[in-house]
Write a protein that holds these residues in place. Structure first.
Motif, short mmCIF file in Angstrom:
data_model
loop_
_atom_site.label_atom_id
_atom_site.label_comp_id
_atom_site.label_asym_id
_atom_site.label_seq_id
_atom_site.Cartn_x
_atom_site.Cartn_y
_atom_site.Cartn_z
N GLU A 65 0.86 -1.15 0.00
CA GLU A 65 0.25 -0.09 0.12
C GLU A 65 0.95 1.45 -0.19
N ALA A 66 1.85 1.28 0.69
CA ALA A 66 2.79 2.40 0.74
C ALA A 66 3.63 2.79 -0.31
N PHE A 67 3.87 1.45 -1.17
CA PHE A 67 4.23 2.05 -2.46
C PHE A 67 3.37 1.74 -3.75
N LEU A 68 2.18 1.77 -3.46
CA LEU A 68 1.27 1.70 -4.55
C LEU A 68 1.23 0.58 -5.47
N VAL A 69 1.63 -0.72 -4.86
CA VAL A 69 1.86 -1.91 -5.88
C VAL A 69 0.74 -2.81 -5.38
N PRO A 70 0.20 -3.72 -6.30
CA PRO A 70 -0.46 -4.69 -5.56
C PRO A 70 0.39 -5.50 -4.69
N GLU A 71 -0.60 -6.16 -3.72
CA GLU A 71 0.05 -6.83 -2.63
C GLU A 71 0.86 -8.17 -3.26
N GLU A 72 0.43 -8.77 -4.45
CA GLU A 72 0.87 -9.82 -5.19
C GLU A 72 2.56 -9.58 -5.72
N THR A 73 2.46 -8.18 -6.05
CA THR A 73 3.82 -7.82 -6.73
C THR A 73 4.79 -7.70 -5.51
N MET A 74 4.29 -7.15 -4.40
CA MET A 74 5.18 -7.19 -3.19
C MET A 74 5.50 -8.34 -2.80
N THR A 75 4.57 -9.46 -2.61
CA THR A 75 4.95 -10.69 -2.16
C THR A 75 6.21 -11.22 -3.02
N ARG A 76 6.12 -11.17 -4.29
CA ARG A 76 6.89 -11.87 -5.27
C ARG A 76 8.28 -10.88 -5.03
N ARG A 77 8.24 -9.67 -4.93
CA ARG A 77 9.58 -9.03 -4.49
C ARG A 77 10.26 -9.45 -3.33
N ILE A 78 9.48 -9.73 -2.36
CA ILE A 78 10.04 -10.07 -1.07
C ILE A 78 10.59 -11.42 -1.21
N SER A 79 9.79 -12.22 -1.87
CA SER A 79 10.24 -13.72 -2.19
C SER A 79 11.48 -13.79 -2.77
N ARG A 80 11.69 -13.04 -3.87
CA ARG A 80 12.73 -12.82 -4.65
C ARG A 80 14.31 -12.36 -3.67
N ALA A 81 13.74 -11.51 -2.87
CA ALA A 81 14.96 -11.03 -2.04
C ALA A 81 15.37 -11.98 -1.06
N LYS A 82 14.32 -12.83 -0.54
CA LYS A 82 14.88 -14.03 0.18
C LYS A 82 15.65 -15.01 -0.45
N LYS A 83 15.16 -15.31 -1.61
CA LYS A 83 15.82 -16.35 -2.51
C LYS A 83 17.49 -15.63 -2.69
N ILE A 84 17.57 -14.55 -2.90
CA ILE A 84 18.85 -14.03 -3.30
C ILE A 84 19.85 -13.80 -1.83
N ILE A 85 19.05 -13.55 -0.67
CA ILE A 85 19.67 -13.86 0.59
C ILE A 85 20.26 -15.35 0.65
N ARG A 86 19.32 -16.39 0.63
CA ARG A 86 19.88 -17.75 0.68
C ARG A 86 20.78 -18.15 -0.29
N ASP A 87 20.94 -17.53 -1.55
CA ASP A 87 21.88 -17.99 -2.18
C ASP A 87 23.23 -17.43 -2.08
N VAL A 88 23.33 -16.04 -1.47
CA VAL A 88 24.41 -15.33 -1.19
C VAL A 88 25.23 -15.87 0.25
N GLY A 89 24.32 -16.60 0.91
CA GLY A 89 24.65 -17.05 2.47
C GLY A 89 24.40 -16.09 3.37
N ILE A 90 24.23 -16.71 4.36
CA ILE A 90 24.09 -15.52 5.85
C ILE A 90 25.52 -15.24 6.30
N GLN A 91 25.64 -13.99 6.38
CA GLN A 91 26.81 -13.35 7.17
C GLN A 91 26.51 -12.58 8.06
N ASP A 92 27.27 -12.86 9.32
CA ASP A 92 27.13 -11.75 10.45
C ASP A 92 27.89 -10.64 10.06
#
Length: 391
Positions: free
Chosen positions: A135-162
């Protein structure tokens, strides 16, 4: 849910994500479990009362969610054993490590595109729901869900770093969140300020500069728009409505950062904001000093947007013709669809007395503006010039 409880949950969210990530080794699963725990807390705590150790409550709730997730997935039995083997936090014993900064830096990983980093930061660190972010960025919730899911996948692929050192990417993400709230949602600006306070350290002068910049800009919010939501330009704002407490805090932070000797781009931007905020009237603005600061900032960043602001400051010192001459080089560096280039040209041509050219640029700027408030303001400016030309 009252504001106090909301603030508590948002402050605890990154700490819980960090603990669960360390315990299960999967950021995406930990973040999802934390969101479920926050939802449970929002449902239970208003009636049952906030527990003595709210962080421990959320961690245990998140661990149970993780176990539930694992039990439903045969391929993740190893993680179930790992989570189940961990001793849960005792109700009266606080977690001795605050992972908020590590989670923030993870969400702002340089491998993430800015839009994805912003979304993930607001969800994992800010505690906002996907629907709220969409709502804050004026995009459909489905679009934001996909955006967050892709971000999580990238984080998983690059590995968790402290990671504990604040990165330029993290500051940039926080500033983008702040700017999004500048014209859209006030809560985004407030969240950016809260998160920047989280990363600010006495020896981190650039983060201090970023926080000062946010505070000095936020101080003008009460006078930035009319009751109907129409934008009020800086030189027309009622300066008695500016938040003097924010100005005082921002100025104090900035002065302390400058005393340490290191100067970065956010400190320079904050210094410019401070010069505006210290002027009791628009006529009292120290435009020569602002022009000088923009010159330094332009050499430091090579940003066309900084050049745009430098041209405005030059026009205020040497006249609109000098500012327009500086804009000529921006035709190669800013695309024609950039509304601010047309808006500044319109303003400078209006100052120069070329009403017809100013009208054309105001209309072009209004057609290209992405913010409804900016579009309305530019349209009104064009209409005012058109009426003046018709009389």
């Amino acid at each position: 849910m009252n504001d106090e409880l909301t603030d508590l949950l948002r402050g605890l969210a990154p700490q819980v994500v960090g603990v669960l990530t360390r315990r299960c080794g999967d950021f995406a699963a930990a973040e999802d479990a934390t969101q479920e725990a926050l939802i449970a807390a929002a449902a239970c705590w208003p009636g049952d009362g906030v527990p003595d150790n709210p962080r421990g409550w959320l961690i245990r709730a998140g661990e149970r969610k993780l176990v539930d997730q694992v039990r439903g997935e045969q391929a993740r039995r190893r993680r179930e054993a790992l989570v189940a083997a961990r001793e849960p936090a005792e109700p009266a014993r606080p977690v001795d490590r605050d992972d908020s900064l590590a989670v923030l830096l993870m969400c702002c990983h340089p491998a993430l595109p800015p839009a994805s980093a912003i979304a993930l930061t607001l969800r994992a660190v800010g505690g906002l729901s996907t629907a709220e972010i969409a709502e804050a960025f004026l995009v459909p919730e489905e679009t934001m869900t996909r955006r967050i899911s892709r971000a999580k996948k990238i984080i998983r692929d690059v590995g968790i770093q402290d990671r504990r050192e604040v990165t330029p990417e993290a500051r940039r993400v926080l500033y983008l969140i702040f700017n999004a709230g500048h014209l859209r949602r006030r809560e985004l600006s407030a969240e950016a300020i809260r998160l920047t306070r989280m990363i600010q350290r006495p020896d981190d002068t650039e983060s201090a500069g970023l926080l000062a910049l946010m505070l000095l800009s936020e101080a003008r919010r009460p006078a930035r728009a009319t009751a109907d939501g129409d934008l009020v330009p800086l030189d027309e704002q009622d300066r008695t409505r500016w938040d003097q407490a924010l100005i005082k805090e921002g100025t104090r932070l900035l002065d302390a950062a400058f005393r340490q000797g290191s100067v970065g781009e956010y400190q320079l931007q904050a210094a410019i904001a401070a010069l505006h905020d210290r002027a009791e009237r628009a006529a009292d603005t120290d435009w020569p000093q602002i022009r000088a600061l923009y010159g330094v900032l332009e050499r430091m960043t090579a940003s066309p947007v900084v050049t745009l602001n430098h041209a405005v400051a030059t026009a205020m010192v040497d006249g609109p013709a000098a500012g327009l001459a500086m804009l000529a080089e921006l035709d190669r560096r800013l695309p024609d669809h950039h509304h601010r280039l047309h808006a500044v040209r319109a303003h400078l041509h209006e100052l120069a007395g070329d009403q017809a050219t100013a009208l054309d640029h105001y209309r072009a700027a209004a057609a290209r503006a992405t913010s409804a408030a900016e579009q309305r303001y530019l349209t009104l400016r064009a209409a005012r010039l058109a009426r003046r030309a018709a009389t």
